[in-house]
Structures are given as structure tokens and as C-alpha cells.
Design a protein around this motif. Structure first.
Motif, PDB file in Angstrom:
ATOM      1  N   LEU A   1      32.075  62.297  73.108  1.00 21.32           N
ATOM      2  CA  LEU A   1      31.555  62.599  74.291  1.00 21.32           C
ATOM      3  C   LEU A   1      30.588  64.140  73.773  1.00 21.32           C
ATOM      4  CD1 LEU A   1      33.586  62.230  77.106  1.00 21.32           C
ATOM      5  CD2 LEU A   1      31.557  60.803  76.981  1.00 21.32           C
ATOM      6  N   ARG A   2      31.293  64.896  73.009  1.00 21.38           N
ATOM      7  CA  ARG A   2      30.803  66.211  72.668  1.00 21.38           C
ATOM      8  C   ARG A   2      29.793  65.706  71.658  1.00 21.38           C
ATOM      9  NH1 ARG A   2      34.650  70.191  73.218  1.00 21.38           N
ATOM     10  NH2 ARG A   2      34.968  70.088  75.670  1.00 21.38           N
ATOM     11  N   ALA A   3      29.775  64.768  70.786  1.00 25.56           N
ATOM     12  CA  ALA A   3      28.755  64.294  70.062  1.00 25.56           C
ATOM     13  C   ALA A   3      27.616  63.736  70.537  1.00 25.56           C
ATOM     14  CB  ALA A   3      29.365  63.484  68.704  1.00 25.56           C
ATOM     15  N   GLY A   4      27.473  63.569  71.669  1.00 21.87           N
ATOM     16  CA  GLY A   4      26.473  62.887  72.518  1.00 21.87           C
ATOM     17  C   GLY A   4      26.463  61.848  73.202  1.00 21.87           C
ATOM     18  N   ALA A   5      27.706  61.096  73.078  1.00 23.85           N
ATOM     19  CA  ALA A   5      28.136  59.889  74.116  1.00 23.85           C
ATOM     20  C   ALA A   5      27.748  60.084  75.444  1.00 23.85           C
ATOM     21  CB  ALA A   5      29.299  59.245  73.697  1.00 23.85           C
ATOM     22  N   SER A   6      26.890  59.144  76.176  1.00 26.44           N
ATOM     23  CA  SER A   6      26.819  59.383  77.452  1.00 26.44           C
ATOM     24  C   SER A   6      27.994  58.819  78.356  1.00 26.44           C
ATOM     25  CB  SER A   6      25.754  58.535  78.115  1.00 26.44           C
ATOM     26  OG  SER A   6      25.586  57.239  77.994  1.00 26.44           O
ATOM     27  N   ASP A   7      28.851  58.033  77.970  1.00 24.93           N
ATOM     28  CA  ASP A   7      30.098  57.487  78.539  1.00 24.93           C
ATOM     29  C   ASP A   7      30.983  56.963  77.431  1.00 24.93           C
ATOM     30  OD1 ASP A   7      31.802  56.842  80.538  1.00 24.93           O
ATOM     31  OD2 ASP A   7      30.290  55.892  82.103  1.00 24.93           O
ATOM     32  N   TYR A   8      32.001  56.261  78.050  1.00 26.45           N
ATOM     33  CA  TYR A   8      32.957  55.379  77.160  1.00 26.45           C
ATOM     34  C   TYR A   8      33.521  54.490  77.944  1.00 26.45           C
ATOM     35  CZ  TYR A   8      36.776  57.930  79.821  1.00 26.45           C
ATOM     36  OH  TYR A   8      37.612  58.353  80.609  1.00 26.45           O
ATOM     37  N   LEU A   9      34.175  53.566  77.282  1.00 28.34           N
ATOM     38  CA  LEU A   9      34.749  52.167  77.652  1.00 28.34           C
ATOM     39  C   LEU A   9      36.088  52.136  76.976  1.00 28.34           C
ATOM     40  CD1 LEU A   9      32.154  49.353  78.186  1.00 28.34           C
ATOM     41  CD2 LEU A   9      33.036  50.816  79.708  1.00 28.34           C
ATOM     42  N   ILE A  10      37.183  51.725  77.605  1.00 24.73           N
ATOM     43  CA  ILE A  10      38.468  51.701  76.845  1.00 24.73           C
ATOM     44  C   ILE A  10      38.862  50.203  76.975  1.00 24.73           C
ATOM     45  CG2 ILE A  10      40.890  51.993  77.114  1.00 24.73           C
ATOM     46  CD1 ILE A  10      39.209  54.327  76.232  1.00 24.73           C
ATOM     47  N   LYS A  11      39.276  49.660  75.960  1.00 24.63           N
ATOM     48  CA  LYS A  11      39.341  48.151  75.440  1.00 24.63           C
ATOM     49  C   LYS A  11      40.978  48.058  75.772  1.00 24.63           C
ATOM     50  CE  LYS A  11      37.922  47.757  71.341  1.00 24.63           C
ATOM     51  NZ  LYS A  11      37.089  46.979  70.280  1.00 24.63           N
ATOM     52  N   PRO A  12      41.497  47.048  76.296  1.00 26.65           N
ATOM     53  CA  PRO A  12      40.749  45.917  76.880  1.00 26.65           C
ATOM     54  C   PRO A  12      40.100  46.312  78.121  1.00 26.65           C
ATOM     55  CG  PRO A  12      43.058  45.264  77.116  1.00 26.65           C
ATOM     56  CD  PRO A  12      43.005  46.662  76.421  1.00 26.65           C
ATOM     57  N   VAL A  13      38.794  45.758  78.579  1.00 25.97           N
ATOM     58  CA  VAL A  13      38.368  46.038  79.664  1.00 25.97           C
ATOM     59  C   VAL A  13      38.746  45.050  80.868  1.00 25.97           C
ATOM     60  CG1 VAL A  13      36.213  45.743  81.069  1.00 25.97           C
ATOM     61  CG2 VAL A  13      36.184  46.883  78.543  1.00 25.97           C
ATOM     62  N   GLY A  14      39.499  45.642  81.954  1.00 27.97           N
ATOM     63  CA  GLY A  14      40.100  45.020  82.827  1.00 27.97           C
ATOM     64  C   GLY A  14      38.939  44.595  84.200  1.00 27.97           C
ATOM     65  N   ASP A  15      38.019  45.344  84.384  1.00 23.56           N
ATOM     66  CA  ASP A  15      36.956  45.276  85.407  1.00 23.56           C
ATOM     67  C   ASP A  15      35.713  45.352  85.024  1.00 23.56           C
ATOM     68  OD1 ASP A  15      35.702  45.137  87.863  1.00 23.56           O
ATOM     69  OD2 ASP A  15      36.615  46.847  88.821  1.00 23.56           O
ATOM     70  N   TRP A  16      35.042  44.280  84.552  1.00 27.01           N
ATOM     71  CA  TRP A  16      33.797  44.185  84.053  1.00 27.01           C
ATOM     72  C   TRP A  16      32.716  44.444  85.181  1.00 27.01           C
ATOM     73  CZ3 TRP A  16      31.798  44.725  79.191  1.00 27.01           C
ATOM     74  CH2 TRP A  16      32.850  44.186  78.246  1.00 27.01           C
ATOM     75  N   THR A  17      32.886  44.438  86.564  1.00 21.08           N
ATOM     76  CA  THR A  17      32.086  44.738  87.440  1.00 21.08           C
ATOM     77  C   THR A  17      31.807  46.194  87.666  1.00 21.08           C
ATOM     78  OG1 THR A  17      33.741  44.693  89.236  1.00 21.08           O
ATOM     79  CG2 THR A  17      32.533  42.729  88.886  1.00 21.08           C
ATOM     80  N   ALA A  18      33.148  46.863  87.459  1.00 21.95           N
ATOM     81  CA  ALA A  18      32.871  48.524  87.262  1.00 21.95           C
ATOM     82  C   ALA A  18      32.131  48.932  86.171  1.00 21.95           C
ATOM     83  CB  ALA A  18      34.088  48.995  87.334  1.00 21.95           C
ATOM     84  N   VAL A  19      31.984  48.138  85.195  1.00 23.34           N
ATOM     85  CA  VAL A  19      31.449  48.686  83.842  1.00 23.34           C
ATOM     86  C   VAL A  19      29.969  48.599  84.021  1.00 23.34           C
ATOM     87  CG1 VAL A  19      30.820  47.740  81.312  1.00 23.34           C
ATOM     88  CG2 VAL A  19      33.365  47.966  82.267  1.00 23.34           C
TER      89      VAL A  19
END
Length: 327
Positions: A96-114
Motif C-alpha cells: 500500500l505504501r508502494a502505491g497499491a490501491s487495495d489488497y485481497l487476502i487469499k483464499p477469497v471467501g466472498d467474491w461479491t464483496a471483491v
């Protein structure tokens, strides 16, 4: 929102995650490219100019740079969503400090929120900031009722011992766990944030987590060349104070910002409640988060290594040493 013109690049060597993400992105209407290595992903990004990248933080890149850093050097405005495994929040914070706009943690449990989070990363910067404020409120509510989760996350993010930031070396020693120290490089300079919190306040773990992440969006703006409060410690202090105030947080936080200038042996400071030396008192405007104020900028010559002993009003103390490796 996704359209048939939206091009998303997936860079991950996890076949299962790639297949899942590919299927959901196509379902939402986007066009999708895949790469199972950083080298292939960087080549595709340069050739096809995607609108959004989902990239694995652990992939090795040519030259050893983090993937998000390498892509932002080539395309500063390209939204990058960092993908990481659970328990790697320290790496996520660095992304995030390097410029990422967001992050996802695997495994993804709720793709609708993604879907909504990825769509938010595609928004123009101004619209994205308003959405982030709404998301901030929901995160605050989550951590307000889960202070142990906030404390564990802070333990992962907190610096320990000596930190190496390019040519800078930083040593911090806290007397209590109720202090946060953050540091970021601004070209050759070093920006330091030191904050002390009330150990008796019920929201302190959540407040500490909030402050630890508040520099992320201004840093993305700064590195993309956009207007950013990071251009001066006084502007940064006013930005942090306003964000805390807008979030409806009433706890006063003692917080100091210090920019160490690499090529002029000077420091710039703005102070909201910390004590420790005469010049800090000269620019002290009181604890942040209690209402609007105008910060008092301070600048003076200094020598490196710079040694500071700082304290707040809640009994916390920090010993800090900042030095530069000579060329």
C-alpha cells in the motif's frame, strides 16, 4: 464499474486463484489477461496497458523490485490491487505504501464483496477518496468491536529494532505498546510519524491501526505527481487531524511529523502534542483529532545522526535515532 472495455491483468502463479478470479471478472463483464510470472505480467502490462492489475506480492521480479514498485515505475497511474495470503499484513502494508490501491487476502471467501473493491480502484482519484471515507467508517466499526484483531494486526505492522530505508537507518525504542512509529521515503528524504495514544481509551487499538494506515493514500498521490499533503509536515498533520475528526473520533492523540532533508541537513516539523525539545514546543498545536486547527510549520538545521527523546501526555516515551549511510 466493469464494462466490456475494461481490461484486467491477473499476475499470479496460483492456478486455482487465477481460475477463480478469471471466471468472476468475466462474469462481471471485464476482459481478462493472465500471467503466471512477474516477468510475463510486466511485459503484458507494458504492451497492452491494462486498466487494473491484480498481482501476487510474492512473485519474484526482474531486478528484485516489488511487483507493485516495478509497475508503478512504468505506469504511475495504473491501479494495482495486491494479492497476498492470510497473515502477511506487513507485506500488504508495504505494498500500500508502494502505491497499491487495495489488497485481497487469499483464499477469497466472498467474491461479491471483491467486485465493489475492484470497481473502486478503477474510479478517478477524487471519487476514490470519497469511497474510501465510507469504507473507513465500516472498518472503524469492525475494529471498534474487535480490539484484539486490531492489536494483532498492529503487532505485525509495528517496526522493531533497526529499519533500513534506502540510505537511511532508523532506530526506535518505545517504552509502552501504546505508541506508533511510521516512516516513508520521499525521494531522498525521510518522513517520520510518531504518535502516542491513551491506554485507557476504549478505542485505542482501533485508533492506532487507523493512524498506521492514514499515510497510504497521500503517499500514492505524492508518487503519482498529484497534489498531496505530504509536501510538508504541516499539511500532513492537518490532513491526519481532519481525517480523525471526520471519522467522529474524540480521543486526543499526540502526534508529531518530521521530514529529514537528505541534501540540506535540515528538518521540517509539525507537532500535535509531543514534547521533548524546545523547537517542538514552538510548533505544538495540541493533540490531534479534537477539532480543526492550522498546523505551525517549523524548519531548522540539524546534524546526522539525529537523536531525539520524545514523550506524550500519557506516559509514553520513544528514543529515536535517524542516520544516513555516507555515499
Amino acid at each position: 464499474m466493469f464494462t466490456p472495455a475494461t481490461l484486467v491483468l491477473l499476475i499470479d502463479d496460483d492456478d486455482v486463484f487465477r481460475r477463480q478470479a478469471f471466471a468472476w471478472l468475466e462474469l462481471w463483464g471485464a476482459r481478462v489477461l493472465e500471467a503466471d510470472s512477474a516477468a510475463e505480467g510486466v511485459m503484458l502490462a507494458a504492451r497492452l496497458r491494462p486498466d487494473l492489475v491484480l498481482g501476487n506480492l510474492w512473485l519474484a521480479t526482474p531486478g528484485g523490485l516489488p511487483l507493485v514498485t516495478l509497475l508503478h515505475q512504468q505506469q504511475p497511474s495504473l491501479p494495482f490491487v495486491a494479492v497476498s495470503g492470510a497473515g502477511n499484513m506487513a507485506e500488504v502494508a508495504q505494498a500500500l505504501r508502494a502505491g497499491a490501491s487495495d489488497y485481497l487476502i487469499k483464499p477469497v471467501g466472498d467474491w461479491t464483496a471483491v467486485k465493489s473493491r475492484l470497481a473502486a480502484s478503477l474510479l478517478p482519484a477524487g471519487m476514490r477518496e470519497h469511497k474510501e471515507l465510507r469504507e473507513l467508517a465500516s472498518h472503524l466499526e469492525f475494529y471498534r468491536h474487535r480490539d484484539m484483531a486490531a492489536t494483532r494486526l498492529l503487532r505485525e505492522l509495528g517496526p522493531s529494532g533497526e529499519q533500513h530505508l534506502g540510505d537511511w537507518r532508523l532506530q526506535c525504542r518505545h517504552s509502552t505498546p501504546w505508541m506508533v512509529t511510521q516512516s516513508v521515503r520521499l525521494e531522498d528524504d525521510l518522513l517520520l510519524l510518531v504518535a502516542e495514544f491513551d491506554p485507557l481509551h476504549q478505542d485505542t487499538p482501533m485508533l492506532m491501526l487507523l493512524v498506521a494506515f492514514l499515510l497510504n493514500e497521500p503517499l500514492r498521490q505524492y508518487r503519482s505527481g498529484a497534489s498531496s499533503p505530504l509536501h510538508s509536515p504541516a499539511q500532513t498533520l492537518e490532513y491526519i487531524n481532519q481525517r480523525l475528526f471526520e471519522a467522529g473520533l474524540t480521543a486526543g492523540i499526540n502526534l508529531m511529523l518530521l521530514r529529514l532533508k537528505a541534501h540540506s541537513n535540515t528538518l521540517e516539523a509539525a507537532n500535535g502534542g509531543m514534547v521533548g525539545c524546545d523547537w517542538l514546543e514552538q510548533c505544538n498545536v495540541g493533540p490531534v483529532g479534537r477539532g480543526s486547527f492550522s498546523a505551525s510549520p517549523w524548519q531548522q538545521y540539524c546534524r546526522f545522526p539525529l537523536e531525539l527523546s520524545l514523550s506524550g501526555s500519557h506516559g509514553g516515551r520513544i528514543e529515536l535515532t535517524a542516520s544516513r549511510v555516507p555515499y
